[in-house]
Design a protein around this motif. Structure first.
Motif, PDB file in Angstrom:
ATOM      1  N   LEU A 166      40.841  38.552  31.896  1.00 27.90           N
ATOM      2  CA  LEU A 166      39.394  38.616  31.645  1.00 27.90           C
ATOM      3  C   LEU A 166      38.806  39.874  32.258  1.00 27.90           C
ATOM      4  O   LEU A 166      38.057  40.611  31.607  1.00 27.90           O
ATOM      5  CB  LEU A 166      38.713  37.362  32.206  1.00 27.90           C
ATOM      6  CG  LEU A 166      37.187  37.294  32.108  1.00 27.90           C
ATOM      7  CD1 LEU A 166      36.713  37.350  30.655  1.00 27.90           C
ATOM      8  CD2 LEU A 166      36.678  36.018  32.787  1.00 27.90           C
ATOM      9  N   ASN A 167      39.167  40.143  33.491  1.00 22.67           N
ATOM     10  CA  ASN A 167      38.620  41.300  34.194  1.00 22.67           C
ATOM     11  C   ASN A 167      39.087  42.624  33.591  1.00 22.67           C
ATOM     12  O   ASN A 167      38.429  43.655  33.756  1.00 22.67           O
ATOM     13  CB  ASN A 167      38.989  41.242  35.679  1.00 22.67           C
ATOM     14  CG  ASN A 167      38.186  42.209  36.506  1.00 22.67           C
ATOM     15  OD1 ASN A 167      36.967  42.310  36.358  1.00 22.67           O
ATOM     16  ND2 ASN A 167      38.854  42.939  37.371  1.00 22.67           N
ATOM     17  N   SER A 168      40.199  42.611  32.862  1.00 24.13           N
ATOM     18  CA  SER A 168      40.720  43.848  32.272  1.00 24.13           C
ATOM     19  C   SER A 168      39.955  44.269  31.022  1.00 24.13           C
ATOM     20  O   SER A 168      40.105  45.401  30.566  1.00 24.13           O
ATOM     21  CB  SER A 168      42.210  43.695  31.946  1.00 24.13           C
ATOM     22  OG  SER A 168      42.383  42.842  30.823  1.00 24.13           O
ATOM     23  N   LEU A 169      39.147  43.377  30.478  1.00 22.83           N
ATOM     24  CA  LEU A 169      38.349  43.748  29.303  1.00 22.83           C
ATOM     25  C   LEU A 169      37.325  44.796  29.725  1.00 22.83           C
ATOM     26  O   LEU A 169      36.762  44.722  30.815  1.00 22.83           O
ATOM     27  CB  LEU A 169      37.660  42.515  28.715  1.00 22.83           C
ATOM     28  CG  LEU A 169      38.592  41.388  28.242  1.00 22.83           C
ATOM     29  CD1 LEU A 169      37.779  40.190  27.775  1.00 22.83           C
ATOM     30  CD2 LEU A 169      39.517  41.881  27.133  1.00 22.83           C
ATOM     31  N   GLY A 170      37.076  45.737  28.887  1.00 18.92           N
ATOM     32  CA  GLY A 170      36.201  46.859  29.221  1.00 18.92           C
ATOM     33  C   GLY A 170      34.751  46.483  29.476  1.00 18.92           C
ATOM     34  O   GLY A 170      34.010  47.249  30.087  1.00 18.92           O
ATOM     35  N   ASN A 171      34.340  45.305  29.045  1.00 14.99           N
ATOM     36  CA  ASN A 171      32.951  44.880  29.213  1.00 14.99           C
ATOM     37  C   ASN A 171      32.789  43.757  30.236  1.00 14.99           C
ATOM     38  O   ASN A 171      31.747  43.102  30.291  1.00 14.99           O
ATOM     39  CB  ASN A 171      32.362  44.446  27.868  1.00 14.99           C
ATOM     40  CG  ASN A 171      33.111  43.287  27.232  1.00 14.99           C
ATOM     41  OD1 ASN A 171      34.295  43.075  27.481  1.00 14.99           O
ATOM     42  ND2 ASN A 171      32.419  42.537  26.392  1.00 14.99           N
ATOM     43  N   VAL A 172      33.807  43.528  31.048  1.00 12.69           N
ATOM     44  CA  VAL A 172      33.772  42.459  32.054  1.00 12.69           C
ATOM     45  C   VAL A 172      34.034  43.061  33.431  1.00 12.69           C
ATOM     46  O   VAL A 172      34.957  43.851  33.600  1.00 12.69           O
ATOM     47  CB  VAL A 172      34.812  41.365  31.761  1.00 12.69           C
ATOM     48  CG1 VAL A 172      34.829  40.306  32.864  1.00 12.69           C
ATOM     49  CG2 VAL A 172      34.563  40.714  30.404  1.00 12.69           C
ATOM     50  N   THR A 173      33.216  42.669  34.403  1.00 11.80           N
ATOM     51  CA  THR A 173      33.412  43.067  35.798  1.00 11.80           C
ATOM     52  C   THR A 173      33.402  41.818  36.661  1.00 11.80           C
ATOM     53  O   THR A 173      32.380  41.133  36.741  1.00 11.80           O
ATOM     54  CB  THR A 173      32.298  44.027  36.267  1.00 11.80           C
ATOM     55  OG1 THR A 173      32.230  45.131  35.372  1.00 11.80           O
ATOM     56  CG2 THR A 173      32.567  44.510  37.675  1.00 11.80           C
ATOM     57  N   LEU A 174      34.545  41.524  37.265  1.00 17.73           N
ATOM     58  CA  LEU A 174      34.639  40.388  38.182  1.00 17.73           C
ATOM     59  C   LEU A 174      34.891  40.920  39.581  1.00 17.73           C
ATOM     60  O   LEU A 174      35.696  41.834  39.769  1.00 17.73           O
ATOM     61  CB  LEU A 174      35.772  39.445  37.779  1.00 17.73           C
ATOM     62  CG  LEU A 174      35.618  38.731  36.444  1.00 17.73           C
ATOM     63  CD1 LEU A 174      36.841  37.865  36.166  1.00 17.73           C
ATOM     64  CD2 LEU A 174      34.347  37.896  36.414  1.00 17.73           C
ATOM     65  N   PHE A 175      34.210  40.345  40.536  1.00 13.30           N
ATOM     66  CA  PHE A 175      34.377  40.715  41.934  1.00 13.30           C
ATOM     67  C   PHE A 175      35.061  39.564  42.652  1.00 13.30           C
ATOM     68  O   PHE A 175      34.658  38.408  42.495  1.00 13.30           O
ATOM     69  CB  PHE A 175      33.016  40.990  42.591  1.00 13.30           C
ATOM     70  CG  PHE A 175      32.264  42.106  41.941  1.00 13.30           C
ATOM     71  CD1 PHE A 175      32.482  43.424  42.310  1.00 13.30           C
ATOM     72  CD2 PHE A 175      31.335  41.836  40.945  1.00 13.30           C
ATOM     73  CE1 PHE A 175      31.783  44.455  41.709  1.00 13.30           C
ATOM     74  CE2 PHE A 175      30.632  42.859  40.329  1.00 13.30           C
ATOM     75  CZ  PHE A 175      30.855  44.177  40.707  1.00 13.30           C
ATOM     76  N   ALA A 176      36.080  39.859  43.430  1.00  9.28           N
ATOM     77  CA  ALA A 176      36.755  38.831  44.214  1.00  9.28           C
ATOM     78  C   ALA A 176      35.857  38.452  45.387  1.00  9.28           C
ATOM     79  O   ALA A 176      35.501  39.286  46.208  1.00  9.28           O
ATOM     80  CB  ALA A 176      38.097  39.339  44.717  1.00  9.28           C
TER      81      ALA A 176
END
Length: 189
Positions: A166-176
């Protein structure tokens, strides 16, 4: 007065507040909500901001002791923390996922050609592979929309690969999301 969040969470779980009450469920999912007091409905970077929340605890497989003691969503002020809506979101995902998918896609489509952002989980988290796949499908369908959020599910080995996808998609930013109780050494990427 200090809020005893752990007590509220324990009381709600013990009193079955997370059970699905058909009185406030309908056949049509509500879908995304407009931004909250932090994100607002729009801003300098986005024409429309949506939020998506789930109930805390039951959808937080990566929670730590710190989460239990400090969860700001464990608050009885229903006007600020609409837990019934979040329970409804979980219900809609579990029992009418295709309808929910269409409602969310229709909401985002209304802002075609505009800058749209979707904030994942100020309450709740990515709790299953199927749920993460649901958001991957939506993010891929709307590559011009920006999706972002914080997650502790990176620490759950059975979810880690999908979180990375999911985070690798260019329009997704996930923070741990981490704290002193997080086992960061479990995650090497």
């Amino acid at each position: 007065k200090r809020v005893n969040r752990k007590k509220i969470m324990n009381d709600r779980c013990r009193n079955n507040d997370f059970e699905y009450n058909r009185d406030y469920m309908s056949d049509i999912p509500n879908g995304l909500e407009s931004g909250n007091k932090k994100t607002l409905d729009s801003g300098t970077n986005y024409d429309k901001i949506f939020i998506w929340n789930m109930p805390y605890v039951s959808t937080c497989p990566g929670m730590t002791k710190w989460c239990i003691n400090n969860c700001y969503n464990a608050d009885n002020r229903e006007d600020v923390y609409p837990i019934k809506q979040w329970i409804r979101n979980l219900h809609d995902f579990l029992y009418q996922k295709e309808k929910l998918y269409e409602v969310i896609c229709n909401q985002i489509s209304l802002f075609k050609g505009q800058k749209v952002a979707i904030r994942f989980h100020s309450s709740g988290d990515f709790f299953s592979v199927e749920y993460i796949d649901f958001w991957i499908k939506i993010a891929k369908r709307f590559p011009s929309a920006h999706f972002w959020g914080y997650t502790r599910s990176w620490s759950v080995s059975s979810l880690r690969e999908k979180i990375i996808e999911l985070n690798s998609l260019g329009n997704v930013t996930l923070f741990a999301s981490v704290d002193d109780f997080s086992q960061i050494d479990k995650f090497e990427q």
